[in-house]
Design a protein around this motif. Structure first.
Motif, PDB file in Angstrom:
ATOM      1  N   UNK A  29      73.653  24.986   6.706  1.00  0.00           N
ATOM      2  CA  UNK A  29      73.039  24.042   7.646  1.00  0.00           C
ATOM      3  C   UNK A  29      73.585  22.641   7.422  1.00  0.00           C
ATOM      4  N   UNK A  30      73.695  21.902   8.513  1.00  0.00           N
ATOM      5  CA  UNK A  30      74.187  20.537   8.439  1.00  0.00           C
ATOM      6  C   UNK A  30      75.698  20.418   8.566  1.00  0.00           C
ATOM      7  N   UNK A  31      76.385  21.545   8.710  1.00  0.00           N
ATOM      8  CA  UNK A  31      77.843  21.537   8.812  1.00  0.00           C
ATOM      9  C   UNK A  31      78.327  21.601  10.261  1.00  0.00           C
ATOM     10  N   UNK A  32      77.392  21.624  11.216  1.00  0.00           N
ATOM     11  CA  UNK A  32      77.777  21.657  12.625  1.00  0.00           C
ATOM     12  C   UNK A  32      77.965  23.048  13.200  1.00  0.00           C
ATOM     13  N   UNK A  33      77.660  24.083  12.432  1.00  0.00           N
ATOM     14  CA  UNK A  33      77.849  25.452  12.923  1.00  0.00           C
ATOM     15  C   UNK A  33      76.919  25.776  14.083  1.00  0.00           C
ATOM     16  N   UNK A  34      75.676  25.328  14.018  1.00  0.00           N
ATOM     17  CA  UNK A  34      74.735  25.557  15.116  1.00  0.00           C
ATOM     18  C   UNK A  34      75.212  24.907  16.394  1.00  0.00           C
ATOM     19  N   UNK A  35      75.700  23.688  16.280  1.00  0.00           N
ATOM     20  CA  UNK A  35      76.235  22.975  17.452  1.00  0.00           C
ATOM     21  C   UNK A  35      77.415  23.746  18.046  1.00  0.00           C
ATOM     22  N   UNK A  36      78.277  24.284  17.196  1.00  0.00           N
ATOM     23  CA  UNK A  36      79.430  25.065  17.666  1.00  0.00           C
ATOM     24  C   UNK A  36      78.954  26.325  18.381  1.00  0.00           C
ATOM     25  N   UNK A  37      77.995  27.036  17.789  1.00  0.00           N
ATOM     26  CA  UNK A  37      77.496  28.272  18.403  1.00  0.00           C
ATOM     27  C   UNK A  37      76.825  27.999  19.735  1.00  0.00           C
ATOM     28  N   UNK A  38      75.977  26.980  19.783  1.00  0.00           N
ATOM     29  CA  UNK A  38      75.289  26.663  21.040  1.00  0.00           C
ATOM     30  C   UNK A  38      76.308  26.206  22.079  1.00  0.00           C
ATOM     31  N   UNK A  39      77.304  25.440  21.671  1.00  0.00           N
ATOM     32  CA  UNK A  39      78.365  25.035  22.599  1.00  0.00           C
ATOM     33  C   UNK A  39      79.095  26.229  23.189  1.00  0.00           C
ATOM     34  N   UNK A  40      79.365  27.232  22.363  1.00  0.00           N
ATOM     35  CA  UNK A  40      80.033  28.447  22.845  1.00  0.00           C
ATOM     36  C   UNK A  40      79.138  29.196  23.832  1.00  0.00           C
ATOM     37  N   UNK A  41      77.845  29.240  23.562  1.00  0.00           N
ATOM     38  CA  UNK A  41      76.911  29.888  24.488  1.00  0.00           C
ATOM     39  C   UNK A  41      76.817  29.118  25.798  1.00  0.00           C
ATOM     40  N   UNK A  42      76.825  27.804  25.726  1.00  0.00           N
ATOM     41  CA  UNK A  42      76.795  26.989  26.939  1.00  0.00           C
ATOM     42  C   UNK A  42      78.056  27.213  27.767  1.00  0.00           C
ATOM     43  N   UNK A  43      79.202  27.338  27.110  1.00  0.00           N
ATOM     44  CA  UNK A  43      80.454  27.631  27.816  1.00  0.00           C
ATOM     45  C   UNK A  43      80.380  28.995  28.486  1.00  0.00           C
ATOM     46  N   UNK A  44      79.870  29.981  27.778  1.00  0.00           N
ATOM     47  CA  UNK A  44      79.713  31.322  28.346  1.00  0.00           C
ATOM     48  C   UNK A  44      78.796  31.263  29.564  1.00  0.00           C
ATOM     49  N   UNK A  45      77.713  30.503  29.466  1.00  0.00           N
ATOM     50  CA  UNK A  45      76.773  30.368  30.584  1.00  0.00           C
ATOM     51  C   UNK A  45      77.457  29.735  31.796  1.00  0.00           C
ATOM     52  N   UNK A  46      78.267  28.712  31.560  1.00  0.00           N
ATOM     53  CA  UNK A  46      78.999  28.083  32.671  1.00  0.00           C
ATOM     54  C   UNK A  46      79.924  29.092  33.345  1.00  0.00           C
ATOM     55  N   UNK A  47      80.622  29.897  32.546  1.00  0.00           N
ATOM     56  CA  UNK A  47      81.530  30.898  33.108  1.00  0.00           C
ATOM     57  C   UNK A  47      80.786  31.944  33.936  1.00  0.00           C
ATOM     58  N   UNK A  48      79.536  32.202  33.567  1.00  0.00           N
ATOM     59  CA  UNK A  48      78.702  33.154  34.317  1.00  0.00           C
ATOM     60  C   UNK A  48      78.040  32.514  35.532  1.00  0.00           C
ATOM     61  N   UNK A  49      78.209  31.203  35.682  1.00  0.00           N
ATOM     62  CA  UNK A  49      77.606  30.507  36.812  1.00  0.00           C
ATOM     63  C   UNK A  49      76.148  30.125  36.610  1.00  0.00           C
ATOM     64  N   UNK A  50      75.681  30.178  35.362  1.00  0.00           N
ATOM     65  CA  UNK A  50      74.282  29.815  35.101  1.00  0.00           C
ATOM     66  C   UNK A  50      74.105  28.307  35.194  1.00  0.00           C
ATOM     67  N   UNK A  51      72.963  27.881  35.681  1.00  0.00           N
ATOM     68  CA  UNK A  51      72.656  26.457  35.830  1.00  0.00           C
ATOM     69  C   UNK A  51      71.674  25.958  34.777  1.00  0.00           C
ATOM     70  N   UNK A  52      70.849  26.863  34.254  1.00  0.00           N
ATOM     71  CA  UNK A  52      69.836  26.488  33.269  1.00  0.00           C
ATOM     72  C   UNK A  52      69.815  27.498  32.136  1.00  0.00           C
ATOM     73  N   UNK A  53      69.658  26.971  30.913  1.00  0.00           N
ATOM     74  CA  UNK A  53      69.461  27.820  29.741  1.00  0.00           C
ATOM     75  C   UNK A  53      68.077  27.542  29.175  1.00  0.00           C
ATOM     76  N   UNK A  54      67.421  28.593  28.796  1.00  0.00           N
ATOM     77  CA  UNK A  54      66.090  28.507  28.196  1.00  0.00           C
ATOM     78  C   UNK A  54      66.164  29.083  26.794  1.00  0.00           C
TER      79      UNK A  54
END
Length: 85
Positions: A29-54
């Motif tokens: 924790x604190x090394x930015x891994x969570x930010x990287x993982x969430x960023x990758x999920x947000x990118x995947x969501x954009x590719x799927x055309x999603x507008x909102x993540x919950x």
């Protein structure tokens, strides 16, 4: 890591998706891994055309607030997400 991330985004139909169980073990924790993982999920969501993540969390709210997510009542989520366990 990519295989694991593929299972963390649930597509519920329409413009909404659900982030599931993003966890960074304590020593990393604190090394930015969570930010990287969430960023990758947000990118995947954009590719799927999603507008909102919950996400449904009882303990990670401060982490996701730092990542720009806002608080919402579960009842405000689409039915498929609100009913999720």
């Amino acid at each position: 890591l990519l295989y694991e991330l593929a299972n963390k985004l649930e597509f519920t139909g329409g413009a909404d998706g659900l982030i599931r169980s993003v966890v960074v073990n304590a020593p990393n924790r604190g090394a930015g891994l969570g930010r990287i993982m969430v960023g990758a999920l947000e990118q995947q969501a954009r590719l799927l055309g999603l507008k909102r993540l919950w996400l449904l969390t009882t303990g990670a709210e401060p982490v996701f607030t730092r990542l720009g997510y806002g608080r919402a009542d579960r009842a405000a989520a689409p039915p498929a997400i609100a009913a999720s366990a």
